[in-house]
Design a protein around this motif. Sequence first.
Motif, PDB file in Angstrom:
ATOM      1  N   TYR A 389      31.787  25.092  42.760  1.00 38.47           N
ATOM      2  CA  TYR A 389      30.234  25.442  43.064  1.00 38.47           C
ATOM      3  C   TYR A 389      30.771  26.995  42.056  1.00 38.47           C
ATOM      4  O   TYR A 389      31.027  27.444  43.105  1.00 38.47           O
ATOM      5  N   ASP A 390      29.898  27.237  40.883  1.00 36.71           N
ATOM      6  CA  ASP A 390      30.557  28.436  40.235  1.00 36.71           C
ATOM      7  C   ASP A 390      29.033  29.405  41.074  1.00 36.71           C
ATOM      8  O   ASP A 390      28.109  29.239  40.730  1.00 36.71           O
ATOM      9  N   LEU A 391      29.256  30.215  41.672  1.00 39.08           N
ATOM     10  CA  LEU A 391      28.586  31.237  42.234  1.00 39.08           C
ATOM     11  C   LEU A 391      28.330  32.454  41.781  1.00 39.08           C
ATOM     12  O   LEU A 391      27.561  33.522  42.158  1.00 39.08           O
ATOM     13  N   SER A 392      29.422  32.520  40.545  1.00 36.99           N
ATOM     14  CA  SER A 392      29.264  34.289  40.051  1.00 36.99           C
ATOM     15  C   SER A 392      27.655  33.794  39.145  1.00 36.99           C
ATOM     16  O   SER A 392      27.727  35.732  38.520  1.00 36.99           O
ATOM     17  N   ALA A 393      27.071  33.661  38.911  1.00 38.33           N
ATOM     18  CA  ALA A 393      25.766  34.352  38.616  1.00 38.33           C
ATOM     19  C   ALA A 393      24.523  34.944  39.869  1.00 38.33           C
ATOM     20  O   ALA A 393      23.443  35.397  39.565  1.00 38.33           O
ATOM     21  N   HIS A 420      34.278  36.512  41.608  1.00 36.61           N
ATOM     22  CA  HIS A 420      34.047  37.528  40.059  1.00 36.61           C
ATOM     23  C   HIS A 420      35.576  37.238  39.992  1.00 36.61           C
ATOM     24  O   HIS A 420      35.500  37.345  38.356  1.00 36.61           O
ATOM     25  N   ALA A 421      36.569  37.618  41.122  1.00 36.67           N
ATOM     26  CA  ALA A 421      37.733  37.106  40.209  1.00 36.67           C
ATOM     27  C   ALA A 421      38.244  36.266  39.843  1.00 36.67           C
ATOM     28  O   ALA A 421      38.696  36.305  38.870  1.00 36.67           O
ATOM     29  N   LEU A 422      38.035  35.656  40.487  1.00 27.92           N
ATOM     30  CA  LEU A 422      38.147  34.027  40.314  1.00 27.92           C
ATOM     31  C   LEU A 422      37.175  33.463  38.637  1.00 27.92           C
ATOM     32  O   LEU A 422      38.034  32.929  38.402  1.00 27.92           O
ATOM     33  N   ALA A 423      35.992  34.100  38.577  1.00 29.79           N
ATOM     34  CA  ALA A 423      35.187  33.424  38.008  1.00 29.79           C
ATOM     35  C   ALA A 423      35.577  34.206  36.182  1.00 29.79           C
ATOM     36  O   ALA A 423      35.296  34.291  35.171  1.00 29.79           O
TER      37      ALA A 423
END
Length: 691
Positions: A389-393, A420-423
């Motif tokens: 679940y990409d929350l980086s946006a 952000h680190a994981l993304a």
Amino acid sequence: MSSPYVPQIHRYQAWLHEQRGLVFADYDALWRWSSTDLAAFWQSVWDYFDLQSPTSHRAVLEGDVMPHVRWFSGAQVNYARQVFRHVARAEAAGQPAIIAEDELGRVRTLGWHELQRQVAALAVGLRALGVQRGDRVAAYLPNRIETVVAFLACASIGAIWSVCAPDMGTAAVLDRLRQIEPTVLIAADGVHYGGRPLDRSTTVRELRAGLPTLQHVVTLRTPYAAERVADTHDFTALVDRDDAAVHAFEPEWLAFDHPLWIVYSSGTTGLPKPIVHGHGGIVLTSLALKTLHNDIGPSYDDNSFGERFHWYSSTGWVMWNAQVAGLLGGTTIVLYDGSPGGRKDEPDWSVLWRFAARHRVTFFGAGAALYGNAMKTGVDLAALQAAGYDLSAIRALGSTGSPLPPDVQRWGSAQFERVHALAGRSRDPTALPGGPGGPVWWCNISGGTDFCGAFIGGHRGLPQVPGQMQCRQLGCAVEAWDENGRAVTGQVGELVCVRPIPSMPLYFWNDEGHARYLSSYFDTYPGVWRHGDWLEVRADGGCVIYGRSDATLNRHGLRMGTSEIYAAVEALPEVLDSLVIDLEFLGRESFMPLFVVLRPGLTLDEPLRERIRDAIRRALSPRFVPDAIEQVPDIPRTLSGKKQELPIKKLLLGQPLERVLNRDAMANPQCLDWYVAYAAERSKSAGTMAA
């Protein structure tokens, strides 16, 4: 390589320099200019956003003593026209107008051209039903695409919109809508909420029976109704129309102060206040708030993030209006129709985060309580990120409804550092919060339904201090006043606004001589808006709200008058009298106790507590179920018989009895000992928890 992102407020300041020759040393200087030279500031907002009118205005502001002022007299606008100015550019960029999802996971996307067509079709249909300028169109609808279409259709033809959420009981809805005498009701016959389908067809019938001015009912048909509501128009059939009349339709030009909608903000006595706002004032202040302060730009603009704006809300909260206002600036809005916490029997406070990831939300807003619940229940955003679940946006987190505790803000910031680190996002120590390479930005705001805006809010270029809002809004002459009516810095005072803003109410509906309007905001300080919040303005310009200074209930961002609680509770045969207090504590969860006086011989037990809770759920909303229900010997009253809500609230917040109550002015001073003991016990238990 794309050029660096420039915050919207910095772009506005560059425009001021280029077009007006104005340069400001810092934000405080800009704010002071905007809140003193009102005509110059609001004219600059009009020009900066290139607002259109077929006629020129005589003056930006006529009059100066609130509320007897007029804005942009002679100008003509229309909320829907401003929305549809973005159609061509947004479509060319491939950006949708609305993305919507319900709690069953069904996703719908609506393009700008199709939004415009559906609005035109419904507007033509409403005209065919006899709806004219100034007619009230009431709605009983959830947070769906159809609700946005219905609102814009009403705005297009100059009808006055008013919506209530389907989680409100029949009595609460009728208390609102009867006051405005609608000619048309648009209603959903069912909803899906909290994991359950809910039939609302009986409520729709009750509303029709209770609103004698209705000439037509338009039903949004759902799979959740046990049976269809007879003799109604089908919403879907109306918006499916696609003919020459629809293609030729254009929103009407309306006077700047033509009524746009009626919203409701409850006081402590009487019916909810039906507040009327105008097209022009809402368009102007919404653009200033959303774009300049919330930094939400057009989705199609190169100087943007492909903006997708979500603020979780039901249609009964003014943040629904704020969410829809994203369309005014050409932003894609992302709607969620359902419970933010999952099913009642299986709470899940990660629901909205997964939703935001699916739709690449860039600005995520919610009531402060949602963030607190996520923290307390152990929501792990980094784990969601790792699970796909990409929350980086998400670059910005909006919060309102109640004070956001500092530990909750720190929790959220730390969560996004891990996201952000994981993304794999590189960290730029020089980057502004909310920008490429920068930390997540908290845009904490405080405003109100009353003027459909914010007095205090965000600025990406100012420091982020947990528990503190960054600045007073441009154009808002907000101060904290002490008991002598003097502006103070570094201490808590009454939040006042000493100069008008365009989105303040035009009037209250059916309020002869503006008596109720004046008493709501201008009784304490004539000509000065008293908002009802405790405010501290700090030396650096940051602001802290310490809760309500009046007795209005504010639960998860929704306001309700105490009189509405009393009507529901005291209808029970066992209950003789009642008192409800909403206690908001900085840094701690709010606490709302309900005190009841029972008939002689009765004792409050769990079955009766549950009947009281159920009465509130059915008449009002589950959001207003109290945190505790206590049996008391009597309810404190004045000699004239008024319940003493504010003094008891102050007592329970820790103020000494002698400072908040005059026994000689009471009809029953002997009952106070119970409340003093209760306050002491609450203080002791709170201190124990804090320790």
